[in-house]
Design an enzyme around this catalytic site. Structure first.
Site, mmCIF file in Angstrom:
data_model
loop_
_atom_site.group_PDB
_atom_site.id
_atom_site.type_symbol
_atom_site.label_atom_id
_atom_site.label_comp_id
_atom_site.label_asym_id
_atom_site.label_seq_id
_atom_site.Cartn_x
_atom_site.Cartn_y
_atom_site.Cartn_z
ATOM 1 N N ILE A 1 -26.434 -36.452 -13.103
ATOM 2 C CA ILE A 1 -26.595 -36.201 -14.535
ATOM 3 C C ILE A 1 -25.277 -36.313 -15.291
ATOM 4 O O ILE A 1 -25.254 -36.344 -16.516
ATOM 5 C CB ILE A 1 -27.268 -34.830 -14.752
ATOM 6 C CG1 ILE A 1 -28.594 -34.772 -13.981
ATOM 7 C CG2 ILE A 1 -27.525 -34.528 -16.206
ATOM 8 C CD1 ILE A 1 -29.581 -35.879 -14.321
ATOM 9 N N CYS B 1 -32.878 -30.391 -20.233
ATOM 10 C CA CYS B 1 -32.995 -29.404 -19.166
ATOM 11 C C CYS B 1 -33.369 -28.028 -19.655
ATOM 12 O O CYS B 1 -33.314 -27.716 -20.832
ATOM 13 C CB CYS B 1 -31.711 -29.343 -18.352
ATOM 14 S SG CYS B 1 -30.245 -29.003 -19.300
ATOM 15 N N HIS C 1 -28.471 -24.996 -10.583
ATOM 16 C CA HIS C 1 -28.054 -23.683 -11.081
ATOM 17 C C HIS C 1 -27.990 -22.655 -9.963
ATOM 18 O O HIS C 1 -27.684 -21.504 -10.205
ATOM 19 C CB HIS C 1 -28.979 -23.213 -12.200
ATOM 20 C CG HIS C 1 -28.732 -23.943 -13.486
ATOM 21 N ND1 HIS C 1 -29.235 -25.204 -13.711
ATOM 22 C CD2 HIS C 1 -28.014 -23.628 -14.584
ATOM 23 C CE1 HIS C 1 -28.840 -25.609 -14.904
ATOM 24 N NE2 HIS C 1 -28.100 -24.679 -15.455
HETATM 25 N N1 GLN Z 1 -23.924 -34.642 -18.686
HETATM 26 C C1 GLN Z 1 -23.862 -33.221 -18.654
HETATM 27 C C2 GLN Z 1 -23.375 -32.756 -17.300
HETATM 28 O O1 GLN Z 1 -23.702 -33.338 -16.339
HETATM 29 C C3 GLN Z 1 -25.205 -32.609 -18.958
HETATM 30 C C4 GLN Z 1 -25.148 -31.107 -18.957
HETATM 31 C C5 GLN Z 1 -26.407 -30.435 -19.470
HETATM 32 O O2 GLN Z 1 -27.449 -31.015 -19.604
HETATM 33 N N2 GLN Z 1 -26.354 -29.192 -19.760
HETATM 34 O O3 GLN Z 1 -22.685 -31.780 -17.178
HETATM 35 ZN ZN ZN Z 2 -28.920 -30.450 -18.028
#
Ligand code: GLN
Ligand code: ZN
Length: 760
Positions: free
Chosen positions: A434, A646, A697
């Site tokens: 991500i 998210c 998380h």
């Molecule tokens: N690109 C961001 C990361 O990887 C996305 C974080 C998020 O969605 N909170 O940290």
């Molecule tokens: Zn996220």
């Protein structure tokens, strides 16, 4: 007129709670030392409230991790998988629920956003009708100790309906069958609290939403009759919006006081005054708990005066609109802000003082004085922020006015873009991440050194580049298909951009709790927003120069930048959002021009920014989705646009997510066992989807089998040529020891399924 707040931020003005929690989790702090720090903080916050002249100090607002979890533990509502934790020390069990238990391989409770805020709570889970073993609630001990110290405590607890409504259960019937048990547990709690206080804040913000099922609304009165019989001191507390059609439910609850949000629900003020029964007092939430700007006495005072003349002074209270949890602690900690901005700000400490001034104004005027003092305090209308030269930039206004509908659409529809993007040569089930990779202490130190000027720009660039290089090498080794540069240069996904945009400024200590020990420091948007120069291209291009695989340019979207900032209150949010969208659009185009073929625009906050009622939500989603499209649409068909979302429930807005028209979306799913996938089938989603298969998380390392199982589930809903493989979110909070094996398992699971589907 009594004055109060609904809660004070627990973190401490220097984030003392965070430091203590993290030291405790690392084994560097004993449970007693942790609790000593918390006690210090509570006392400090009670003193602030008392010294500001508030009639009550808030208890129960201070949680070790989360206030919903505090209720869960009081009820003993532990899902089956936590049974092995029952023998553990209460604190260990508590943190197992919050963060999972790695030794026992137990996943934590699901986490999601608290209404439309950026605070995350732990979602209750009711997985069977097994009886619960009741525990204790920390509010009892805290209330006793506040009383012993000579304060007048007002315990704050989340109400039974707000606890039950979002609870996860296999069937709604199972969930609501627990209502009586829940209510009787509250009865015990209230009876335990009653000797120590004369007002108890029982919070039912669910009344400001449309979430309460109709048949359940009918049971509200019955439940509250039981609670009021046990303790006639309840302040039914609502916030985050107007009561809408729950107005009758609220005024008919039989509680001693009703608290309403007068920042967001002002339009219902007259209806409330008319409907309020004679024996109910009214608390007006007039000090905005969710923003950092000073109160405007000229609009608030007349409101309170009307309530006072309708109900009498004894039946009116004034307070914060919601808990001050959502705003930073103390503006006097800010020494570097431009004066014209700082002198418009009020944080939690100042908001307490505002309430006291407000009472002075009301009492002095009410006593028939000429109101000289009071008039000076509020009569002069605040100078619109816009009039400050820094607030308005003509070129930005002109650009926003010149946005045309075609700027909101990609050149071609998705199927054609998909064909054009075949140039990327990706395998089926492409694996990616991500964006962020673990932020090591070394990385943090480098950023800090650079910020403090102890290392040169050249040294800073060299270190970050070496991090990017390591990150690319590791991803090559892992066998990921679309790589990222790892975001080592970013302290925070919004702050990083805000720092480079016009119209933003930054506090030094304006921290706000996001979840558990995590805090964010939202930037402040005080003026018109525009891009001054390219913001990410150097880093992304460097990363791309190191690999043949595509590197994904990583941007934060306009809605998320808006939602995670404190926003000026003199311009519509939708207008501010458009300004940001144009700035992001500039960046997207710069990346494309420089040869980047995949660009991700994160909209993590899209869902949380959604207002709580359907009508308002529709309006918001239209401008929010349009802002994303404005940011994303200025590129060629062959450029692949990703978006990421998210920690929210997305099922209900999936058609809007489709409206965003991204080529690929990645979306949180693993904690909820991929349940959002059903909605994709229903909506016939045509783009590519990466439901998160690794919960970042939690420190837990998912096994290859587990990820394979999630992907198999995903394949039942999403065609294999539309499925991507990725974690739930960025990896910045994880350590390499956790991220590395987890990603290995993820890539292996993808490979296994790829082989299976190829054989078919
Ligand atoms: N690109 C961001 C990361 O990887 C996305 C974080 C998020 O969605 N909170 O940290
Ligand atoms: Zn996220």
């Amino acid at each position: 007129m009594r004055i109060h707040i609904l809660g004070f931020p627990s973190i401490g003005k220097r984030r003392e709670q965070k430091q203590a929690l993290e030291a405790f989790w690392d084994g560097a702090l004993s449970v007693d030392a942790l609790s000593a720090t918390c006690t210090e903080l509570k006392k400090r916050h009670w003193h602030i409230q008392k010294e500001s002249g508030l009639d009550y100090v808030s208890t129960g607002d201070f949680s070790l991790y989360d206030r919903m979890l505090d209720v869960t533990c009081m009820l003993g509502a532990l899902p089956e998988r936590f049974t092995p934790c029952l023998g553990d020390a209460p604190t260990d069990r508590y943190f197992s629920l919050a963060r999972g238990n790695a030794e026992r391989n137990t996943a934590p409770l699901e986490m999601t956003k608290w209404f439309d805020t950026n605070y995350h709570y732990l979602v209750p889970e009711i997985d069977s009708d097994r009886p619960w073993t009741a525990g204790t609630h920390p509010v009892v001990a805290d209330t006793k100790s506040a009383r012993e110290l000579g304060f007048s405590p007002k315990p704050a607890i989340i109400g039974p309906f707000t606890w039950l409504t979002p609870a996860k259960a296999p069937r709604d019937v199972l969930k609501w069958s627990r209502l009586d048990a829940v209510v009787s547990s509250y009865v015990n709690l209230l009876t335990g609290l009653a000797p120590y206080c004369d007002c108890i804040q029982i919070e039912e913000p669910v009344l400001c939403t449309e979430l309460l099922p109709d048949d359940i609304r009918g049971r509200f009165h019955e439940a509250y009759a039981t609670l009021n019989a046990a303790c006639p001191k309840l302040m039914l507390t609502t916030y985050f919006g107007a009561l809408g059609r729950n107005l009758q439910t609220a005024v008919g609850s039989g509680c001693a006081v009703l608290h309403v949000d007068m920042v967001r629900g002002r339009k219902q003020f007259d209806d409330i005054l008319n409907a309020l029964p004679r024996d109910m007092a009214l608390s007006l939430g007039v000090v905005d708990g969710r923003n950092i700007w000073k109160i405007d006495y000229s609009t608030v005072v007349p409101l309170i005066k009307r309530a006072v003349s309708a109900l009498g002074k004894d039946r009116v209270l004034s307070g914060s609109s919601c808990s001050l949890l959502h705003c930073p602690v103390d503006v006097t900690e800010e020494t570097a802000l431009p004066e014209h901005i700082r002198n418009r700000m009020a944080f939690a400490v100042q908001k307490c003082a505002e309430l006291s001034t407000l009472r002075d104004i009301i009492e002095k005027e009410g006593a028939g004085s000429a109101g000289g003092y009071a008039a000076a305090a509020y009569a002069a209308p605040a100078q619109p922020r816009e009039q400050h030269p820094a607030g308005r930039v003509e070129a930005v206004r002109e650009r926003v006015a010149a946005v045309t509908p075609d700027m909101l659409s990609r050149r071609s529809p998705y199927p054609e873009r998909r064909a054009a993007q075949a140039r990327l040569n990706l395998p089926p089930l492409p694996a990616t991440t991500i964006g962020s990779f673990p932020q090591t202490d070394a990385i943090r130190k480098t950023r800090l050194d650079y910020k403090r000027g102890t290392i040169s720009e050249a040294d800073y660039v060299a270190v970050i580049r070496s991090e990017i290089r390591k990150c690319i090498e590791k991803q090559e080794q892992l066998g990921l298909d679309v790589l990222v540069h790892g975001e080592a240069e970013r302290n925070d996904m919004v702050e990083y951009f805000g720092q480079q945009l016009g119209g933003f400024c930054f506090t030094q200590n304006g921290w706000v709790q996001s979840y558990g020990s995590r805090c964010v420091k939202p930037p402040v948007i005080y003026g018109d927003v525009y891009r001054k120069h390219p913001m990410t291209t150097d880093w992304i291009l460097y990363a791309q120069s190191l690999t043949k695989k595509p590197v994904k340019g990583m941007l934060t979207g306009p809605v998320t930048i808006l939602c995670w900032s404190f926003v000026r209150d003199d311009l519509e949010r939708s207008e501010v959002c458009k300004q940001i969208a144009l700035a992001v659009r500039d960046e997207v185009q710069s990346l494309e021009k420089a040869g980047i073929r995949v660009i991700q625009i994160d909209e993590a906050a899209l869902r949380e920014g959604m207002p709580l009622t359907r009508d308002e939500a529709e309006v918001y989603l239209r401008w929010a989705v349009d802002a994303f499209r404005l940011a994303a649409s200025g590129v060629d068909d062959s450029t692949q646009i990703h978006s990421h979302m998210c920690y929210s429930e997305f099922n209900s807005i999936l058609t809007w997510i489709a409206e965003m028209d991204a080529d690929v979306i990645s979306i949180e799913a693993s904690r909820s066992g991929m349940e959002l996938l059903d909605a994709f089938t229903d909506v016939h989603y045509q783009g590519a989807v990466g439901p998160g298969v690794y919960d970042i998380h939690s420190p837990r390392i998912p096994t290859e089998e587990e990820i394979t199982r999630l992907l198999r589930r995903a394949l039942r809903h999403i065609p294999e040529d539309q499925l991507w493989v990725n974690p739930d979110c960025g990896l910045k909070t994880r350590r390499w020891e956790e991220a590395w094996p987890s990603l290995q398992h993820m890539v292996a699971a993808a490979a296994r399924l790829r082989a299976e589907t190829a054989r078919r």
